[in-house]
Scaffold this active site. Structure first.
Site, PDB file in Angstrom:
ATOM      1  CG  HIS A   1      -1.946   1.032   1.279  1.00  0.00           C
ATOM      2  ND1 HIS A   1      -2.985   1.114   0.384  1.00  0.00           N
ATOM      3  CD2 HIS A   1      -2.104   2.080   2.135  1.00  0.00           C
ATOM      4  CE1 HIS A   1      -3.750   2.155   0.688  1.00  0.00           C
ATOM      5  NE2 HIS A   1      -3.228   2.760   1.739  1.00  0.00           N
ATOM      6  CG  PHE A   2       1.917   3.500   3.079  1.00  0.00           C
ATOM      7  CD1 PHE A   2       1.520   4.780   2.722  1.00  0.00           C
ATOM      8  CD2 PHE A   2       1.226   2.855   4.090  1.00  0.00           C
ATOM      9  CE1 PHE A   2       0.465   5.412   3.362  1.00  0.00           C
ATOM     10  CE2 PHE A   2       0.162   3.482   4.742  1.00  0.00           C
ATOM     11  CZ  PHE A   2      -0.215   4.764   4.372  1.00  0.00           C
TER      12      PHE A   2
END
Length: 283
Positions: A260-261
């Site tokens: 996600h990051f």
């Protein structure tokens, strides 16, 4: 060492924090952060772009170093965040800008873009979802449907959940510094901060209702789009990146071996794609 300024501006009575770097006369790119973080997520990307671009990275109201009135004092919705963020850009005199959108940054940035299509020069989306195909199973589906329970919401602002957003999908979790989730959780644990983020999570389903409007904007504006997506993300899955090509056949799409990051492990790759993309589309 790149000079990054840490500044505040007052918008509609609220003090908003933003990071600024790069030549003021250069093309501007605005970096819009996700949940549960702040402009801190761009601490490394800013200097990687600032030699060529004017970079602005704000904290939303209720996040990072911006004011954080309680949920009793302010109605936290994505409409409100977009209005305040646009107010900040107006106050800074930014009439034309590219957007980098991630997670919460997508509904904030795409509201700004649909209302101001002539001001947005390009969009970089990094796990910034705008399609139902991009919603992962489980909690993301409940998030989109507006069916999260109180227990769901409380679980999403815990240290365990914050840490998981950084580590899930990373091929080598040891490359992700624990500083990131410790920093984000410290901010979430401030008085009233978790309630602010839970209010926004509860409001998230309204973004899904705007997806058709976002798609129409893509088709009519033909805005240049670069998708640099953590392909292992379980929240906003890889199909969300591929879906941009349906409305924007010229969209440049790259699925990265990241979660996600993605910036935490794919900074150089993402910065390289952005520099090449903006160098081609900004004239």
């Amino acid at each position: 060492m790149t000079a990054v300024h840490h500044r505040h501006a007052t918008v509609a009575g609220h003090r908003l924090f933003y990071r600024e770097a790069g030549p003021a006369e250069a093309p501007t790119i605005v970096l819009l952060h996700g949940f549960p973080t702040s402009s801190h997520m761009y601490r490394h990307l800013i200097p990687a772009l600032a030699d060529r671009y004017h970079v602005i990275a704000p904290d939303y109201l209720g996040a990072g170093a911006s004011d954080a009135p309680s949920v009793e004092e302010f109605g936290y919705t994505f409409d409100a965040l977009a209005e305040l963020t646009l107010g900040l850009l107006d106050q800074l005199g930014l009439t034309r800008f590219a957007l980098y959108i991630q997670d919460f940054g997508a509904p904030v940035g795409l509201r700004i873009a649909t209302a101001n299509p002539d001001r947005v020069t390009a969009i970089v989306t990094q796990n910034g979802n705008a399609y139902v195909e991009g919603l992962g199973e489980g909690l993301p589906q409940k998030l989109a449907a507006g069916t999260l329970t109180g227990d769901d919401l409380r679980a999403m602002v815990t240290l365990e959940a914050t840490k998981a957003q950084y580590l899930d999908g990373s091929p080598d979790p040891e490359l992700v510094s624990p500083d990131v989730w410790i920093h984000d959780q410290a901010l979430l644990d401030r008085s009233g901060a978790a309630e602010i983020q839970m209010a926004l999570l509860a409001d998230y389903h309204h973004n899904v209702g705007l997806y058709p409007k976002f798609h129409e904007y893509f088709r009519t504006s033909r805005v240049p789009v670069l998708a640099v997506w953590g392909g292992n993300d379980e929240i906003f899955i890889a199909d969300g990146a591929r879906a941009y090509a349906r409305d924007l056949p010229d969209a440049e799409i790259h699925l990265l071996d990241a979660g996600h990051f993605a910036l935490e492990t794919q900074l150089d790759t993402i910065a390289g794609y952005i520099r090449g993309f903006l160098g081609r589309v900004l004239r």
